[in-house]
Design an enzyme around this catalytic site. Structure first.
Site, PDB file in Angstrom:
ATOM      1  CB  CYS A 140      25.981  12.151  28.917  1.00 37.75           C
ATOM      2  SG  CYS A 140      24.879  13.413  29.449  1.00 37.75           S
TER       3      CYS A 140
ATOM      4  CB  CYS B  21      21.178  10.135  34.575  1.00 32.99           C
ATOM      5  SG  CYS B  21      22.260   9.486  34.420  1.00 32.99           S
TER       6      CYS B  21
END
Length: 267
Positions: free
Chosen positions: A203, A73
């Site tokens: 994101c 991530c």
């Protein structure tokens, strides 16, 4: 006894952060999902553990809000770098291990609450180019498609169709990004994230994927992109001589500690 936690966010991508160097927190799927639940828990897109590592300053372990341990991530990587900084781990430059390898982070600015963090991402090679989408792995798998106006897209409805399609079932599904070209070096994206199973405000690996594929899609010489996400702005820079191999990829943006607390030990 409850669990000490910290809540961080990067461009609206929010995470529960736990200092787990003493290995006191056991991340079962049920417990992580309960903590990340927006109505009955702390609420977050994911949970991140900072743990000891034999080679680097620390190890990052990332769990999606569904409780499953996940791939890299990008915004979480920037947030854990600031979290480590607040814990007094390392200096301005930090190297840490993650599921996709070693990442180098630089704290560009920081106070006791927030900062700007530059994170080096993994190298990317040979994105798959199809008529209506591109596919690549920037630490997590990403499907990228270009649209005239991302504001008109039902990201949840359209994203889940692609995420759960037979094409990507062998890899457990994919993240889905809808990208709008605004001007040279400037794009806007919206992302459906697997594991969260919904649109997120940002994101990091998706912003990275969007910038790289924009260069491929437009055959551009631009190597530094402003990426507007629902939760703010991120910057992605990279080097590439042939638009097939990408290295020196950096994701830059804000990170912030929102609050801290202690859970009730109900599991």
């Amino acid at each position: 006894m409850g669990q000490k936690f910290y809540k961080y966010e990067g461009a609206g991508n929010d995470f529960i952060m736990i200092d787990n160097r003493m290995k006191r927190f056991v991340p079962t799927t049920k417990y992580v999902a309960a903590l990340c639940h927006r109505r009955t828990g702390i609420g977050a897109d994911g949970l991140i553990l900072l743990e000891n590592d034999e080679q680097e300053l620390f190890r990052m372990r990332y769990f999606n809000s569904d409780g499953g341990e996940a791939t890299m991530c990008g915004n979480g990587g920037r947030c854990i770098a600031l979290f480590a900084h607040h814990l007094g781990i390392g200096g301005i430059h930090k190297a840490f291990n993650s599921v996709d390898g070693v990442h180098h982070a630089e704290i560009l600015s920081a106070d006791s609450v927030q900062g700007d963090v530059r994170l080096q991402m993994i190298d990317v090679h040979d994105p798959e180019i199809q008529a209506d989408y591109l596919f690549l792995n920037t630490g997590s798998p990403h499907y990228v498609t270009f649209v005239p106006d991302v504001r008109t897209i039902d990201v949840a409805q359209e994203g889940v169709k692609i995420r759960r399609s037979d094409r990507f079932a062998p890899i457990g599904g994919t993240n889905v990004n809808f990208v709008e070209l605004l001007s040279e070096g400037h794009i806007r994206i919206r992302t459906f994230e697997r594991g969260v199973e919904d649109e997120t405000l940002a994101c990091g690996t998706g912003a990275t994927a969007a910038a790289l594929t924009t260069a491929v899609h437009t055959h551009s010489d631009c190597r530094n992109y402003r990426v507007d996400v629902e939760g703010g702005t991120l910057w992605v820079s990279f080097e590439s001589a042939d638009l097939k191999n990408f290295d020196h990829i950096f994701l830059t943006g804000p990170a912030r500690k929102v609050f801290e607390g202690e859970t009730i030990d109900f599991f």
